[in-house]
Design an enzyme around this catalytic site. Sequence first.
Site, PDB file in Angstrom:
ATOM      1  N   ASP A 299       0.864  -1.175   0.000  1.00  0.00           N
ATOM      2  CA  ASP A 299       0.000   0.000   0.000  1.00  0.00           C
ATOM      3  C   ASP A 299       0.910   1.239   0.000  1.00  0.00           C
ATOM      4  OD1 ASP A 299      -2.096   1.744   0.026  1.00  0.00           O
ATOM      5  OD2 ASP A 299      -3.104   0.901   1.767  1.00  0.00           O
TER       6      ASP A 299
HETATM    7  C1  NOJ Z   1      -3.849   4.210   0.348  1.00  0.00           C
HETATM    8  C2  NOJ Z   1      -5.054   3.337   0.438  1.00  0.00           C
HETATM    9  O1  NOJ Z   1      -5.017   2.588   1.643  1.00  0.00           O
HETATM   10  C3  NOJ Z   1      -5.205   2.385  -0.726  1.00  0.00           C
HETATM   11  O2  NOJ Z   1      -6.418   1.723  -0.613  1.00  0.00           O
HETATM   12  C4  NOJ Z   1      -5.106   3.139  -2.019  1.00  0.00           C
HETATM   13  O3  NOJ Z   1      -5.303   2.276  -3.106  1.00  0.00           O
HETATM   14  C5  NOJ Z   1      -3.743   3.809  -2.079  1.00  0.00           C
HETATM   15  N1  NOJ Z   1      -3.637   4.758  -0.991  1.00  0.00           N
HETATM   16  C6  NOJ Z   1      -3.488   4.489  -3.407  1.00  0.00           C
HETATM   17  O4  NOJ Z   1      -4.242   5.623  -3.541  1.00  0.00           O
END
Ligand code: NOJ
Length: 755
Positions: A299
């Site tokens: 993530d």
């Molecule tokens: C953080 C989030 O937890 C995730 O779900 C998301 O896809 C990413 N940022 C990218 O934006």
Amino acid sequence: MRLTGIRRGHRFGRGLLFLLGFVAVLGLVCAPDRLQAQGLQAQEGLRWKVGAEAAAIERRIEALLARMTLEEKVGQTNLTGRGDQFRPEWVATGRSGAVMNFLAPTEIRPLQEAAKASRLGIPLIIGLDAIHGYATYFPQPLGQAATFNPELMELSAYWTAREARAVGVNWTFAPMVDVSRDPRWGRVMEGAGEDPYLSAVASVARVRGYHRGGVATSLKHFIGYGEVEGGRDYANALIPRSRLYDVHVPPFAEGVKAGAFTVMTSLSAMNGVPSTGDRSMITDLLKRRLGFRGFVVSDFESIMEMLAHRVAADPAGATRLAMRAGVDMDMFAGFYDRHLAAEVRAGRIPMAAVDDAVRRILRVKLHMGLFDEAPVDPETARAKLITPEARAASLRVAREAMVLLTNNGVLPIRREVKSIAVIGALGIADDDWQYADNASLPRIQRTTLPRELSRHLGSEVTIVGERAFKDSCGLAYGDREAALKAAREAELIVTVMGEECEQIGEGTSRTRLDLSPVQAEMLEDLIATGKPVVLILKTARPFVLTSYVNRVAAIIQSFHLGSDGRVALGEVLTGITNPSGKLPMTFPRSVGQIPISVDMLPTGRPRLKNARYETGYLDESIEPLFPFGFGLSYSPFEVSDIKLDAPSVRLPNGMISGSVRLTNRGERAGKEVVQIYMRQRVGSRSRPSRQFVAFEKVMLAPGEAREVRFSVPARALTFHDDDGKALLEPGDYDVFVGTDARASLTTSVRFLAAR
Ligand code: NOJ
């Protein structure tokens, strides 16, 4: 089995096949005519290639790998994107094999061209959080789940993908398949709610939809994010192995089987281990046990965040931890870019680990067909956005995503009503943000709720709209007096309230599940007028509605309905559409009841006499305000005549099958969701009092009755011990059928030991 007057049998079932103790959704296979009815096309889409084609891809991967320098390999693992640090030359030199957050075809095309012109010509995978729409918006995933209609979940993903693909995006960070166990957690709106079975159905439907639309999926967030302590975003989750396998793994297992190309780790930790460093989950469970062949992406900056989690002392240490865990691609931390090659050269990370990551990334790119694809054409892209087909699909989903929670008869709005006040910016204002805004792409001119009501009710009904609040965020008053005046002068008040703007999604956990202070005050003022109030909630999670249920005339839970939500709302309020949504999450009576869900375990002291020393609370009932699966219609439906084809089934492969009769006792056509729950009477562990195992949404004409067939594999009742071992036990099981989790029509079935 067929009863007279029944038009045709319906067949439904949990349809779950267990492999290695995990679940697999059967069915959902679309026949061409059904695809067409959904607006989908059979030939389109992404899928893992098989046989000779797959073997040829593996050979091509090895050939490429043999030509790659260590730096080029690291480049494939480096996901960068829009932002101050972004350097386009990283794409041209192969230093970044993946990018994200580019929105416009005019920016995407040159990047993809640069990648293809690089030494090895490896194309970019281009990611975006296209979660419930790109330019045409669909109901939030939680609202999609409320349709209890997998076709509509698939349709939403399909059109989201079609539009994203039209501008050159080929990878989405969706679906989020975390099973959301706490409504205080702001991200519940991104998933399918609290139930593992419904979440697994949604996972499959959404993977299919995105892939059909040409965009690769990323199941997220692996794993346990849906149960962060206290609903606090990013926190640790404490999840015993048995529960992990029973509740949280199924939607991932199903999504993998449905062909998801990538999986994303979580920003959170589980049982003290940050997800991004958890080898037992990523490598042992996901890649080995579930057989996942695609790549795992961290993530956002979560490799770096392992420093703050205090499991790594420095960036090189975090790099080692993530690589060792099996994280193939680094989203935005830049740690693989800066440290991976040096760690390999120093012998602290084996080259084989990097090769495995790169193989997986190249495998996804090759199976997606990115090497052979023509570049996006910015000239024609615009015309592929916000098409009449996409809007019609969005409206179809919105119509079924609304849940009617209470109704004292005020809805649908009666002919005698001659004046209506619509109060609240959420029903009127057009200030919602869209992804496409940043790219100056077209956006939808949204209608207002007063306009929609007027369209249906005609000019003899006076309809006044007042925003009441400064904007749709609903955090400050606008013209409060004008709103109150309009309310006092109307016969019926319709108010749209809820949470918007910075109140929803990531990083928006709450301790109170209440309307903002100004909205709550305005609602009290509206109730005090003595006029009937219809409360439309546009929240992104369950709110505590206990104090309102008996004081307002009707409540509609609409979550966020997307681009044409107000059109759908206008139809439901006036009775053109009969509401058919069901709650994908339990609505608690108070925050103190959380955690509360459909599959609670029994206690040794059940609540029987409402006495002390029985499980419960001194100051609150133990029952939810609205149970999982609940939702009213304008037609009363009745479920009766439950029959099983056989009183027993043989383990492990037996199939419980039978039928119930569903009758529409009302004067309107409508859809009802027949729901099946089961309970193991006596097991080696305490088992849920209600386990959701099957559902079917059925359309019935006024007065119509129909036999609805069901089948549930006995394996759906598999559960796990503390080591994650799958158990499926002989004995007696209760079957409950109804239209929400309180289903009371019951019979039982015996599971016979395997021969
Ligand atoms: C953080 C989030 O937890 C995730 O779900 C998301 O896809 C990413 N940022 C990218 O934006």
